[in-house]
Design an enzyme around this catalytic site. Structure first.
Site, PDB file in Angstrom:
ATOM      1  N   ARG A 136     -46.428  32.302  -4.020  1.00  0.00           N
ATOM      2  CA  ARG A 136     -46.808  32.269  -5.432  1.00  0.00           C
ATOM      3  C   ARG A 136     -47.537  33.549  -5.821  1.00  0.00           C
ATOM      4  O   ARG A 136     -48.473  33.969  -5.143  1.00  0.00           O
ATOM      5  CB  ARG A 136     -47.701  31.057  -5.707  1.00  0.00           C
ATOM      6  CG  ARG A 136     -48.353  31.028  -7.091  1.00  0.00           C
ATOM      7  CD  ARG A 136     -47.365  30.675  -8.185  1.00  0.00           C
ATOM      8  NE  ARG A 136     -47.900  30.830  -9.504  1.00  0.00           N
ATOM      9  CZ  ARG A 136     -48.463  29.857 -10.227  1.00  0.00           C
ATOM     10  NH1 ARG A 136     -48.590  28.660  -9.732  1.00  0.00           N
ATOM     11  NH2 ARG A 136     -48.889  30.100 -11.442  1.00  0.00           N
ATOM     12  N   ARG A 180     -41.902  30.997 -10.960  1.00  0.00           N
ATOM     13  CA  ARG A 180     -42.769  30.913  -9.784  1.00  0.00           C
ATOM     14  C   ARG A 180     -42.102  30.143  -8.655  1.00  0.00           C
ATOM     15  O   ARG A 180     -41.309  29.238  -8.898  1.00  0.00           O
ATOM     16  CB  ARG A 180     -44.097  30.278 -10.128  1.00  0.00           C
ATOM     17  CG  ARG A 180     -43.938  28.846 -10.619  1.00  0.00           C
ATOM     18  CD  ARG A 180     -45.061  28.430 -11.495  1.00  0.00           C
ATOM     19  NE  ARG A 180     -44.862  29.018 -12.801  1.00  0.00           N
ATOM     20  CZ  ARG A 180     -45.386  28.555 -13.907  1.00  0.00           C
ATOM     21  NH1 ARG A 180     -46.168  27.516 -13.876  1.00  0.00           N
ATOM     22  NH2 ARG A 180     -45.170  29.132 -15.048  1.00  0.00           N
ATOM     23  N   ASP A 214     -45.803  25.830  -8.160  1.00  0.00           N
ATOM     24  CA  ASP A 214     -46.951  25.585  -9.028  1.00  0.00           C
ATOM     25  C   ASP A 214     -47.459  24.192  -8.709  1.00  0.00           C
ATOM     26  O   ASP A 214     -46.698  23.217  -8.788  1.00  0.00           O
ATOM     27  CB  ASP A 214     -46.528  25.682 -10.492  1.00  0.00           C
ATOM     28  CG  ASP A 214     -47.699  25.579 -11.455  1.00  0.00           C
ATOM     29  OD1 ASP A 214     -48.835  25.917 -11.062  1.00  0.00           O
ATOM     30  OD2 ASP A 214     -47.482  25.165 -12.603  1.00  0.00           O
ATOM     31  N   ASP A 235     -50.454  21.589  -9.814  1.00  0.00           N
ATOM     32  CA  ASP A 235     -51.506  21.325 -10.795  1.00  0.00           C
ATOM     33  C   ASP A 235     -52.212  20.026 -10.454  1.00  0.00           C
ATOM     34  O   ASP A 235     -51.567  18.994 -10.227  1.00  0.00           O
ATOM     35  CB  ASP A 235     -50.922  21.195 -12.207  1.00  0.00           C
ATOM     36  CG  ASP A 235     -50.473  22.514 -12.789  1.00  0.00           C
ATOM     37  OD1 ASP A 235     -51.102  23.539 -12.488  1.00  0.00           O
ATOM     38  OD2 ASP A 235     -49.483  22.518 -13.545  1.00  0.00           O
TER      39      ASP A 235
END
Length: 185
Positions: free
Chosen positions: A107, A116, A119, A121
């Protein structure tokens, strides 16, 4: 996935009969990738989380093919999913672990909302509310993103995302155009 029993308690050391009791929290994570075999990036990230000390994957949604939102034009489609984790890590330590896994996957954070490899989150952590610049919980945009709500509704329909409401209710009314199961073409 490892059985949950493996993290509830285990002998402190062989033969003494004492047990370590770990306080466990539940965290919900969004995963996404649109570079370098996106579905493989997402599934290997889940495996990396599950192998991490103090973390066990409790549930994982289906994989979804989603249209990129924001960022530069002409990005490839994303593969997105959500997972529920049991963890003895604090929210900030879990976020640091997630950033380390992103880095292991190559990343690079150079373009906001750009393409990307991975990711991760942190969407919610128990019922914690946090407005620190480095960590906002629940995730401040999760309630407005179909690529989060559709997979999250599979595994946590009753989860409440702060004042935005329950995931099931939010998923029911969001425009989910551009979100389809990964295995469909």
């Amino acid at each position: 996935m490892k059985p949950l029993e493996a993290i509830v308690g285990k002998p402190a050391d062989a033969g003494n009969g004492e047990f370590n009791c770990l306080a466990m929290s539940v965290a919900w994570v969004g995963l996404g990738s649109n570079l370098e075999s996106p579905s493989d990036q997402v599934t290997t990230a889940i495996d990396a989380l599950d192998r991490s000390p103090g973390v066990r994957v409790l549930a994982m949604s289906s994989l979804y093919r989603t249209v990129p939102i924001g960022g530069p034009p002409d990005q490839p489609m994303f593969c997105n999913a959500c997972a529920a984790l049991a963890t003895s890590l604090g929210a900030r330590a879990l976020l640091d672990l997630m950033h380390a896994i992103e880095a292991e996957h190559g990343r690079v954070r150079d373009v906001r909302w750009g393409a990307r490899t991975l990711d991760l989150d942190l969407l919610a952590y128990d019922d914690l509310r946090c407005s620190d610049p480095a960590l906002q919980l629940p995730h401040p945009r999760a309630f407005e993103r179909a690529f989060v709500l559709v997979p999250l509704a599979e595994i946590a329909p009753a989860l409440t995302l702060g004042s935005a409401g329950r995931v099931a209710d939010l998923a029911r009314v969001i425009d989910a155009q551009g979100v389809e199961r990964w295995d469909k073409k």
